[in-house]
Design a protein around this motif. Structure first.
Motif, mmCIF file in Angstrom:
data_model
loop_
_atom_site.group_PDB
_atom_site.id
_atom_site.type_symbol
_atom_site.label_atom_id
_atom_site.label_comp_id
_atom_site.label_asym_id
_atom_site.label_seq_id
_atom_site.Cartn_x
_atom_site.Cartn_y
_atom_site.Cartn_z
ATOM 1 N N ASP A 1 -2.769 -10.805 -6.470
ATOM 2 C CA ASP A 1 -1.453 -10.318 -6.881
ATOM 3 C C ASP A 1 -0.495 -11.513 -6.844
ATOM 4 O O ASP A 1 0.397 -11.587 -5.991
ATOM 5 C CB ASP A 1 -0.988 -9.200 -5.948
ATOM 6 N N GLU B 1 2.483 1.246 -8.192
ATOM 7 C CA GLU B 1 3.692 0.576 -7.709
ATOM 8 C C GLU B 1 4.726 0.372 -8.813
ATOM 9 O O GLU B 1 5.885 0.100 -8.549
ATOM 10 C CB GLU B 1 3.356 -0.756 -7.005
ATOM 11 N N HIS C 1 7.131 -10.309 1.437
ATOM 12 C CA HIS C 1 5.756 -10.766 1.662
ATOM 13 C C HIS C 1 5.673 -11.721 2.844
ATOM 14 O O HIS C 1 4.670 -11.749 3.558
ATOM 15 C CB HIS C 1 5.204 -11.409 0.393
ATOM 16 N N LYS D 1 4.809 -15.065 -4.604
ATOM 17 C CA LYS D 1 3.541 -15.706 -4.242
ATOM 18 C C LYS D 1 3.088 -16.546 -5.430
ATOM 19 O O LYS D 1 2.491 -16.016 -6.381
ATOM 20 C CB LYS D 1 2.493 -14.649 -3.917
ATOM 21 N N THR E 1 3.985 1.579 -1.678
ATOM 22 C CA THR E 1 5.383 2.014 -1.566
ATOM 23 C C THR E 1 6.361 0.839 -1.466
ATOM 24 O O THR E 1 7.556 1.005 -1.713
ATOM 25 C CB THR E 1 5.566 2.938 -0.345
ATOM 26 N N ASN E 2 5.861 -0.353 -1.105
ATOM 27 C CA ASN E 2 6.777 -1.502 -0.974
ATOM 28 C C ASN E 2 7.370 -1.853 -2.329
ATOM 29 O O ASN E 2 8.578 -2.002 -2.473
ATOM 30 C CB ASN E 2 6.043 -2.732 -0.420
ATOM 31 N N ASP E 3 6.498 -1.999 -3.325
ATOM 32 C CA ASP E 3 7.006 -2.327 -4.654
ATOM 33 C C ASP E 3 7.548 -1.095 -5.360
ATOM 34 O O ASP E 3 8.540 -1.180 -6.073
ATOM 35 C CB ASP E 3 5.896 -2.972 -5.499
HETATM 36 C C1 PEP Z 1 3.013 -2.497 -2.010
HETATM 37 O O1 PEP Z 1 3.665 -2.950 -2.961
HETATM 38 O O2 PEP Z 1 3.319 -1.471 -1.395
HETATM 39 C C2 PEP Z 1 1.811 -3.212 -1.524
HETATM 40 C C3 PEP Z 1 1.014 -2.686 -0.631
HETATM 41 O O3 PEP Z 1 1.577 -4.446 -2.039
HETATM 42 P P1 PEP Z 1 2.342 -5.786 -1.593
HETATM 43 O O4 PEP Z 1 3.149 -5.461 -0.363
HETATM 44 O O5 PEP Z 1 1.290 -6.800 -1.320
HETATM 45 O O6 PEP Z 1 3.175 -6.110 -2.768
#
Ligand code: PEP
Ligand code: MG
Length: 582
Positions: A342, A438, A196, A347, A460-462
């Motif tokens: 979130d 996610e 993040h 965070k 896709t990040n999580d």
């Molecule tokens: C993710 O998880 O892909 C996403 C867009 O949320 P963040 O990066 O804020 O966790």
């Protein structure tokens, strides 16, 4: 925070390597940041040290007051003016001053400890009085307390504006705080590209290199460095020749940004004339300029928790409503997807507590459903803003893992819409409610969730961190964190199919959508709404406009048959070569 230069140090040029947190090139002098523990001193102050502690308290009080007056001078909105004035009054309060002085002189406490105790008593007193505005008041009081303690702890620290911050690791909150102090680059020992902190650095457009393993051991304060955010390099003590080369590259970057604007004025259509939609992921209003410049069709992901980390009064309803209205006005007539806070993971909010596994813990919807004031304030603010900008607001819920969580939010929205209507406020009956995909079970049960939600947005990040069990911010295992992994493509395909079967729109807002070749695959899988940092948008658009949808579909089919990341990389390489030949 600043360390003096070692005169004997080796000043020959060194190139350190890491991963690109935010692209861009900067040349500048470093400043070393060491995180201090937010604990207060418990040591008993000697009698002859008392006057010094009292003086420290008053110096901190003066500095905090001056900072607030400076903020007033910048012309904030009406709510902020009230809040700032309340905080100034608190700092001037003679009773409060007397009590802090008393704690120091009668109980031999250090200035930070005395402040902590006196403010603690205040907080306890208003809690005992069961005041309705306890939550808001306690945030304001805690804010003043923390600032005073921070000033005392960082007594001698000044971060020179325009410097390049070098740190072991920065939290998202620290990146936001330093960007307000005008730093122009960041180098971190730790962190991954989808952490993040890196995502926020990209939002702030601060060139950043993460995972530079020994950066804080090798780089000293006031060293001259170049951040090469195109290759992931940090050049320490660059030679004159290298500096010249990078100055030229900086000029070329300005030129490229001009070309990007031209690309974005073309329609969003593939080479065989199929339309697609590109929206922006943003956190702060400062990014609206790029949203407009690169012609994003609205906001695909508004990460609201970042604004809360930037300023704690963001949790107030009116404050949020103004913020959402600003975003809606600037992006008219396009949709704005507002994600509920979130919080959790890395965070941390006021409510957050220390957890063994924060990313698997009290995060996103899990925290919101346990924090009714926080949730209701945010929903009311969004619904009120939606009433003034009909059919444009979509609410996105983070970290959903059960349909019940979605039902509870929908019920809450219905109740709050009624309450607003009873108060004579305009509402929008068409506000859509969607979910982040996610948590892996949501992707596996995509049809069930697609029936319940108005839209699905794949994070896709999580999703990658949870499917592959790899911490997204951990530099040591970053080679295992692979958003292009075959398992991720298969899950995305399942979600895309579920969306088609249930007639529920599916989009991707994770970083995978910012990778131009992956974007082609996503379109090939039938997902034609993507969102990304607006600065990346031109690159993705160029690739999508240059290729045919039929080729993207064939490419996606091959990807779904791949077994390993190496197979996928070969397919990507072939695609890149075939693109260069078109
Ligand atoms: C993710 O998880 O892909 C996403 C867009 O949320 P963040 O990066 O804020 O966790
Ligand atoms: Mg996420």
């Amino acid at each position: 925070m600043m360390r003096s230069n070692n005169k004997e140090a080796d000043h020959s040029e060194k190139v350190l390597n890491g991963a690109i947190g935010c692209p861009g090139i900067v040349i500048g002098q470093t400043c070393i940041y060491k995180r201090r523990k937010p604990t207060v001193s418990s040591t008993r102050v000697a009698d002859d040290g008392i006057p010094h502690q009292v003086d420290k308290f008053h110096q901190a009080r003066k500095k905090a007051k001056k900072e607030l007056q400076h903020l007033l001078g910048a012309g904030p909105d009406e709510d902020s003016v009230d809040l700032i004035n309340t905080q100034i009054e608190m700092l001037k309060d003679p009773e409060l001053c007397e009590r802090v002085e008393q704690q120091i002189s009668e109980h031999n406490q250090s200035a930070d400890s005395a402040i902590h105790n006196v403010f603690g008593d205040y907080l306890e007193a208003i809690k005992q009085n069961h005041r309705e505005d306890f939550l808001e008041r306690s945030v304001d009081i805690a804010d003043v307390r923390d600032r005073l303690i921070q000033i005392i702890h960082n007594h001698d620290d000044e971060i020179a504006a325009g410097s390049i911050m070098v740190a072991k690791e920065l939290s998202p909150r620290e990146v936001i705080a330093f960007s307000n102090q005008d730093i122009k680059g960041i180098v971190m020992d730790r962190g991954g590209t989808t952490s993040h902190a890196a995502i926020i650095a990209r939002s702030m457009n601060i060139p950043t290199i993460v995972g530079v393993k020994k950066a804080t051991r090798i780089i000293k304060a006031e060293d001259e460095v170049i951040i090469d955010g195109l290759n992931g390099d940090v050049i320490v003590h660059p030679t004159e020749k290298n500096k010249e080369k990078y100055r030229e590259l900086i000029e070329q970057q300005v030129q490229i940004s001009g070309d990007d604007e031209a690309v974005c004025s073309q329609p969003n259509r593939t080479a065989d004339d199929h339309p697609f939609v590109l929206r922006a992921n943003i956190e702060f209003p400062e990014e609206l300029t790029s949203v407009e410049k690169y012609k994003a069709e609205g906001i695909g992901l508004l990460r609201t928790e970042s604004s809360y980390l930037r300023e704690s009064q963001f949790r107030e309803e009116e404050h949020q409503e103004k913020f959402y209205s600003t975003i809606l006005k600037a992006t008219d007539p396009h949709p704005v997807i507002i994600r509920l806070f979130d919080a959790g993971g890395d965070k941390l909010f006021k409510e957050s507590s220390k957890e063994q596994n924060p990313f698997l813990g009290w995060r996103g919807i899990r925290m919101l459903l346990d924090s009714p004031d926080l949730l209701d304030n945010q929903l009311r603010a969004i619904l009120a803003a939606a009433g003034k900008h009909k059919q444009r607001v979509r609410i996105l819920i983070p970290m959903i893992s059960t349909p019940k969580q979605l039902h509870r939010i929908k019920e809450r929205i219905e109740t709050l819409q009624h309450e607003l209507e009873e108060k004579g406020r305009e509402t929008d009956p068409d506000v859509q409610v969607g979910i982040m995909v996610e948590v892996p079970n949501v992707a596996l049960q995509a049809r069930l969730f697609a029936r319940e939600a108005d839209f699905l947005s794949i994070g896709t990040n999580d999703l990658t961190q949870y499917v592959l069990a790899v911490d997204r911010g951990h530099e040591q295992i970053s080679s295992l964190y692979e958003q292009r992994h075959p398992a991720i493509w298969q899950l995305i395909n399942m979600v895309a199919q579920a969306g088609i079967e249930e007639n529920t729109p599916v989009s991707v807002c994770g970083e995978l959508a910012s990778d131009p070749i992956s974007a082609c695959c996503l379109l090939g899988l039938g997902i034609n709404e993507l969102s990304m940092n607006p600065l990346i948008l031109p690159k993705v658009k160029k690739m999508l406009c240059n290729r045919k949808l039929t080729d993207m579909q064939a490419f996606a089919k091959d990807l779904l048959e791949a077994d390993t990341v190496d197979d996928i990389n070969t397919l990507f390489l072939n695609w890149k070569e075939s693109t260069n030949n078109t």
